[in-house]
Scaffold this active site. Sequence first.
Site, short mmCIF file in Angstrom:
data_model
loop_
_atom_site.label_atom_id
_atom_site.label_comp_id
_atom_site.label_asym_id
_atom_site.label_seq_id
_atom_site.Cartn_x
_atom_site.Cartn_y
_atom_site.Cartn_z
N LYS A 114 -1.31 29.62 -15.38
CA LYS A 114 -2.56 29.65 -16.12
C LYS A 114 -2.71 31.03 -16.76
O LYS A 114 -2.43 32.06 -16.13
CB LYS A 114 -3.74 29.39 -15.18
N LYS A 213 -3.24 12.83 -19.29
CA LYS A 213 -3.98 12.79 -18.04
C LYS A 213 -4.76 11.48 -17.99
O LYS A 213 -5.56 11.18 -18.89
CB LYS A 213 -4.96 13.96 -17.95
#
Length: 320
Positions: A114, A213
């Site tokens: 991240k 997703k």
Amino acid sequence: MSGSFYSDDTPERAWEVLSQQLVPELFEAGEFEALRFFEVLRKLPGEPFAKAGLDGALWDAYSQTVGLPLCELLGAHSRPIPSGVAIGIYDHTEALLERVDRYLAKGYQRVKLKIQPGWDIEPVASVRARFPDVPLMVDANASYSIADQQIFEELDTFGLMMIEQPLAREAHDEAAQLQRILRTPLCADESAESPEALSSLIEKRAARIVNIKIQRVGGLSEARLMLGQARAGGLECWVGTMPELGVASAQGLHLAAHAGFTYATDIEASARWYVEDVIEPPIEIDRHGLIRLPAGSGMGFTVSREKVEKYCTAVEKFAA
């Protein structure tokens, strides 16, 4: 997870929508085709996470009824699923490096870091220097703008697999501009929230990869359709996830078994997130970074009623 940080959906809102709208709609529908109920859900605006829960339950129930593994209904065959690890933001690069080393030792096949403004070049450079051969990608979670082009040009020098969602979800034109100047593929996540959004990304060449997703797009039915749409549009695909209970992860694994997915999934071992997940057996990875689907119909994983009742905080009952 609690709150609203990835989308407008919250646990409280999902519970409200399921109990007051979607489940009553299911019971009022009479006879219907289980794998086409998503067409009814499409008529109701928004609420993709709540829809994904109901749609996934129907897929699992139907696959158990016909005695087939869920992956076969999705057009796939059971195969070992390569797993990659996602690692968050740390205060110091040494803590990050220790965490990367720990998860690589567990077998994960690739590392996702991240990043955010102020935590990008230095951590990526440090990980690449310590682990020169590890398959590495970064996820910006829409934290940057096109004004940050120089940062991405620097990231372009680290041999990354992809840069996931660098810009805001609606910034398709700017993403296309950025992709034209980078060798590293851009991966759409939040931007690919619907078939219409995916069409825009394909048309504008705003990404080369898409993270599908299940929750973000509203369920397995929509995810399967968007996989076909993305592949037809020339995009490579992989199955993303978030910290979620094993029910959702298990369904994601069955989707990830599809040959249309070419990158390791974000779905990780149950022990990564939970002392005790609600499914049996727990999801595990082997030393090669692979997750194997249990044999049997449906998901192959069983939801433990005992564990659900142990952690239950509210109950809603419906009469058919």
